[in-house]
Enzyme design. Structure first.
Site, PDB file in Angstrom:
ATOM      1  N   ASP A 102       9.578   4.085  -3.001  1.00 19.49           N
ATOM      2  CA  ASP A 102       8.300   3.491  -2.243  1.00 19.49           C
ATOM      3  C   ASP A 102       7.214   3.759  -3.225  1.00 19.49           C
ATOM      4  O   ASP A 102       6.962   4.846  -3.746  1.00 19.49           O
ATOM      5  CB  ASP A 102       8.312   4.313  -1.031  1.00 19.49           C
ATOM      6  CG  ASP A 102       7.924   3.663   0.150  1.00 19.49           C
ATOM      7  OD1 ASP A 102       6.842   2.726  -0.054  1.00 19.49           O
ATOM      8  OD2 ASP A 102       8.474   3.600   1.272  1.00 19.49           O
ATOM      9  N   ASP A 203       4.204  -0.323  -0.587  1.00 18.87           N
ATOM     10  CA  ASP A 203       3.646  -0.014   0.484  1.00 18.87           C
ATOM     11  C   ASP A 203       2.212  -1.028   0.759  1.00 18.87           C
ATOM     12  O   ASP A 203       1.364  -0.922  -0.074  1.00 18.87           O
ATOM     13  CB  ASP A 203       3.077   1.436   0.773  1.00 18.87           C
ATOM     14  CG  ASP A 203       2.689   1.664   2.129  1.00 18.87           C
ATOM     15  OD1 ASP A 203       3.663   1.696   2.983  1.00 18.87           O
ATOM     16  OD2 ASP A 203       1.630   2.383   2.251  1.00 18.87           O
ATOM     17  N   GLU A 260       5.793  -4.870   0.990  1.00 19.81           N
ATOM     18  CA  GLU A 260       5.331  -4.973   2.162  1.00 19.81           C
ATOM     19  C   GLU A 260       3.877  -5.590   2.500  1.00 19.81           C
ATOM     20  O   GLU A 260       2.730  -5.224   1.757  1.00 19.81           O
ATOM     21  CB  GLU A 260       5.341  -3.203   2.753  1.00 19.81           C
ATOM     22  CG  GLU A 260       5.337  -3.230   4.117  1.00 19.81           C
ATOM     23  CD  GLU A 260       4.423  -2.324   4.690  1.00 19.81           C
ATOM     24  OE1 GLU A 260       4.639  -2.019   6.160  1.00 19.81           O
ATOM     25  OE2 GLU A 260       3.594  -1.820   3.901  1.00 19.81           O
ATOM     26  N   HIS A 336      11.253   2.430   9.283  1.00 22.70           N
ATOM     27  CA  HIS A 336      10.728   3.417   9.873  1.00 22.70           C
ATOM     28  C   HIS A 336       9.646   3.068  10.745  1.00 22.70           C
ATOM     29  O   HIS A 336       8.961   4.268  11.284  1.00 22.70           O
ATOM     30  CB  HIS A 336      10.603   4.283   8.825  1.00 22.70           C
ATOM     31  CG  HIS A 336       9.181   3.988   7.854  1.00 22.70           C
ATOM     32  ND1 HIS A 336       9.315   2.994   7.025  1.00 22.70           N
ATOM     33  CD2 HIS A 336       8.101   4.339   7.462  1.00 22.70           C
ATOM     34  CE1 HIS A 336       8.447   2.524   6.251  1.00 22.70           C
ATOM     35  NE2 HIS A 336       7.563   3.281   6.509  1.00 22.70           N
ATOM     36  N   ASP A 337       8.942   2.094  10.795  1.00 22.29           N
ATOM     37  CA  ASP A 337       7.821   1.761  11.600  1.00 22.29           C
ATOM     38  C   ASP A 337       7.990   0.908  12.597  1.00 22.29           C
ATOM     39  O   ASP A 337       7.135   0.612  13.510  1.00 22.29           O
ATOM     40  CB  ASP A 337       6.707   0.809  10.635  1.00 22.29           C
ATOM     41  CG  ASP A 337       6.298   1.570   9.305  1.00 22.29           C
ATOM     42  OD1 ASP A 337       6.089   2.660   9.446  1.00 22.29           O
ATOM     43  OD2 ASP A 337       5.578   0.730   8.290  1.00 22.29           O
TER      44      ASP A 337
HETATM   45  O1  TEU Z   1       3.023   0.463   6.912  1.00 22.17           O
HETATM   46  C1  TEU Z   1       1.919  -0.619   7.030  1.00 22.17           C
HETATM   47  C2  TEU Z   1       1.978  -1.319   8.146  1.00 22.17           C
HETATM   48  O2  TEU Z   1       1.931  -2.684   8.186  1.00 22.17           O
HETATM   49  C3  TEU Z   1       2.428  -0.623   9.479  1.00 22.17           C
HETATM   50  O3  TEU Z   1       1.442   0.108   9.681  1.00 22.17           O
HETATM   51  C4  TEU Z   1       2.945  -1.372  10.522  1.00 22.17           C
HETATM   52  O4  TEU Z   1       2.542  -2.692  10.760  1.00 22.17           O
HETATM   53  C5  TEU Z   1       2.903  -0.495  11.557  1.00 22.17           C
HETATM   54  O5  TEU Z   1       3.297   0.732  11.506  1.00 22.17           O
HETATM   55  C6  TEU Z   1       3.494  -0.936  12.861  1.00 22.17           C
HETATM   56  O6  TEU Z   1       3.286  -0.300  13.900  1.00 22.17           O
HETATM   57  C7  TEU Z   1       3.128   1.200   5.885  1.00 22.17           C
HETATM   58  C8  TEU Z   1       4.268   2.053   6.022  1.00 22.17           C
HETATM   59  O7  TEU Z   1       5.180   1.499   6.184  1.00 22.17           O
HETATM   60  C9  TEU Z   1       3.879   3.005   7.198  1.00 22.17           C
HETATM   61  O8  TEU Z   1       4.781   4.027   7.392  1.00 22.17           O
HETATM   62  C10 TEU Z   1       2.551   3.777   6.593  1.00 22.17           C
HETATM   63  O9  TEU Z   1       2.032   4.342   7.728  1.00 22.17           O
HETATM   64  C11 TEU Z   1       1.546   2.937   6.289  1.00 22.17           C
HETATM   65  O10 TEU Z   1       1.919   1.886   5.362  1.00 22.17           O
HETATM   66  C12 TEU Z   1       0.400   3.462   5.443  1.00 22.17           C
HETATM   67  O11 TEU Z   1       0.864   4.070   4.225  1.00 22.17           O
END
Ligand code: TEU
Ligand code: CA
Length: 560
Positions: A102, A203, A260, A336-337
């Protein structure tokens, strides 16, 4: 049919995402770690995946579980040492499994040495590594809300100025317009490539270029703040910076790269992931994970509703046909989100869980693009039930609860908890369910986040022993992709678009025709695609079929 795709290993691969904190704990401190991953590589080998995407393992104070990095060239103390990393990489490679890191470079931790310097004084050499602004009328420079509630600006006493943080205040945004920042990032990436890693998941890479002037955003539904996304996503220089990254780093190695891309549209994706290979291999978009109508939301992203198949299908089909011949795509239900796929898109009632998890897997894995499996998805793991805000570990939930329930009383506590059941990120972060022993076999200590109590019936040990399990079904889907070029490269054609219950499509390559049909409901649904079909069934979640219909949550794939 459009022009054929240039072949690449990462187009033919299946990726498995590990969230190290929740995967396997080797030393009983309740936190997953690198040795825990190494100890389970044979499990992943058996599943048959080609690549592991590791959520961040770098040194971090863990305000956002490693997405706030304080040292890009060191391993998080909780997770082990660089020697543990090297061992994991070696052991993975010896099993033919690649490792994708990542890359979190839209922001750093506020504890990163660059930011520690940057905040010292306005003339510090590191000042312009970040985005600093003078107060406006004694307040924040603009109305932007951070992604995780509250203003996107933090006032810093030392110099009387604000710094920008699109995420938490411990995640200051880097200033990519500063060439020194780009040099530092590209050097660091090269360092990891020289170590022998196989790619990067980048990210929020769509957010690295901000619109100059940082104008106020349109007011959000809460009325509290403005929306920053129009001014930070797909900004004016993002493609230029990624092309520079490609020239200076990516093009020198044979890497999988996936961006992402918060806020990415199909048109933008064609640039990021263009077939000429000048930027990235592919991107993640969020249209299918966020396809509710505004009135179905409680506030912001928070909702208790589930998306409808026809809306999910309209989006995914648009991407399938829109990228054809122009750019490569990614496929995912879970990460994970996101909440657990079977709970969001399928049916996690014990009666339907296994069938619907297999149906969803079929629906996604027979499409065009590189598939991503999130840890536990291959077991059909489900969402949690939140009984109190104390159950939350994720800063997004904690801040949202504080802002909407406690401070502004816009949402009642019970509704917010039901929203957490439905879409909270912690649903994906409960420990991996390895067996039916204490703490699901995740740790010998106290897990950092509660284990889902259904681990006694949903766990890897049981599924490995059961040939009809979700695990063995995923295993077969992966093998089919490896054996059938039509699954990788076939052109996608939608079918049965008049049905709101059946998601069906064809894939076509050099005379091979694959037909997939998936019933997204718990009722029989008409479907005559397979009646009298010539050829062979590749996979189905039912042993017996019925002419003219698909059984509840039935999925069927036929090759002719
Ligand atoms: O996520 C960015 C993002 O778009 C997410 O915030 C997503 O839309 C959201 O979690 C849905 O609720 C990335 C990572 O995957 C995330 O874990 C991090 O918290 C974020 O960036 C900041 O680095
Ligand atoms: Ca540990």
């Amino acid at each position: 049919m459009t022009e054929k795709d240039r072949h690449a290993w990462w187009k033919e691969a299946v990726i498995y995402q590990i969230y190290p904190r929740s995967f396997a704990d080797s030393n009983g401190d309740g936190i997953g770690d690198l040795k825990g991953i190494t100890a389970h590589l044979d499990y992943l080998k058996e599943l048959g995946i080609d690549v592991i995407w590791l959520s961040p393992v770098y040194q971090s104070p863990n305000d956002d579980n490693g997405y706030d990095i304080s040292d890009y060239r060191d391993i998080m103390t909780d997770f082990g040492t660089m020697a543990d990393f090297d061992e994991m990489l070696r052991e993975a490679h010896s099993r033919g499994i690649r490792i994708v890191m990542d890359l979190v470079v839209n922001h750093t931790s506020d504890e990163h040495a660059w930011f520690v310097e940057s905040r010292k004084s306005a003339d510090n050499p590191y000042r312009d590594y970040y985005i600093w602004r003078e107060p406006k009328d004694g307040k924040e420079p603009n109305n932007w809300e951070s992604w995780f509630s509250g203003p996107a600006w933090e006032f810093d006493e030392a110099t009387g100025m604000y710094y920008l943080h699109c995420f938490t205040k411990k995640q200051p945004d880097l200033n990519w317009d500063n060439p020194k920042v780009r040099d530092e990032v590209f050097d660091m990436m090269t360092w990891w490539c020289e170590k022998g890693i196989d790619g990067f998941r980048m990210d929020v890479i769509s957010m690295i270029s901000k619109v100059p002037g940082l104008p106020d955003g349109p007011l959000k539904d809460s009325g509290l703040y403005g929306d920053l996304t129009p001014y930070v996503c797909n900004g004016p220089h993002v493609h230029e910076y990624l092309q520079e990254m490609n020239r200076r780093v990516l093009s020198k190695y044979d890497l999988l790269t996936v961006g992402e891309a918060a806020g990415v549209t199909l048109e933008e994706a064609k640039k990021y992931a263009n077939n000429e290979g000048t930027e990235l291999g592919m991107v993640f978009h969020f249209e299918h994970t966020d396809c509710l109508e505004p009135e179905e939301k409680v506030i912001g992203k928070w909702t208790c509703r589930h998306p409808q198949m026809k809306n999910v299908r309209a989006i995914l089909n648009k991407w399938q046909t829109g990228l054809e011949g122009k750019a490569w795509g990614s496929l995912y239900w879970d990460n994970h989100d996101q909440p657990r796929a079977v709970s969001r898109f399928g049916n996690d009632d014990p009666k339907w869980r296994t069938l619907s998890a297999k149906m969803l897997a079929t629906c996604l894995h027979m499409m065009k693009g590189t598939p991503y499996i999130y840890q536990g998805e291959e077991l059909g793991m489900t969402n949690m039930h939140f009984t109190s805000p104390e159950d939350c570990r994720d800063v997004e939930e904690i801040n949202a609860y504080r802002q909407f329930v406690e401070e502004h009383r816009m949402v009642d506590a019970e509704t917010m908890l039901r929203c957490f059941d439905t879409v909270a990120r912690d649903n994906a972060r409960t420990p991996m369910q390895w067996d039916d022993g204490a703490n699901a076999g995740f740790t010998a200590g106290t897990p950092w986040i509660p284990v889902n109590p259904n681990y006694t019936s949903i766990n890897a040990k049981e599924e490995l022993a059961d040939p009809d399990s979700v695990f063995h079904y995923y295993r077969k889907l992966i093998r089919l992709r490896h054996e059938n070029p039509v699954i990788v490269y076939g052109v996608f054609e939608p079918l049965m678009m008049d049905s709101d219950a059946v998601y069906a499509y064809r894939r076509v390559l050099d005379g091979a025709v694959l037909t997939a049909a998936c019933n997204w409901t718990d009722k029989e649904q008409p479907c005559s695609l397979f009646d009298g079909a010539q050829g062979k069934e590749l996979i189905s979640n039912y042993a017996e079929h019925k002419d003219g219909v698909l059984l509840p949550y039935e999925a069927r794939v036929f090759l002719s």
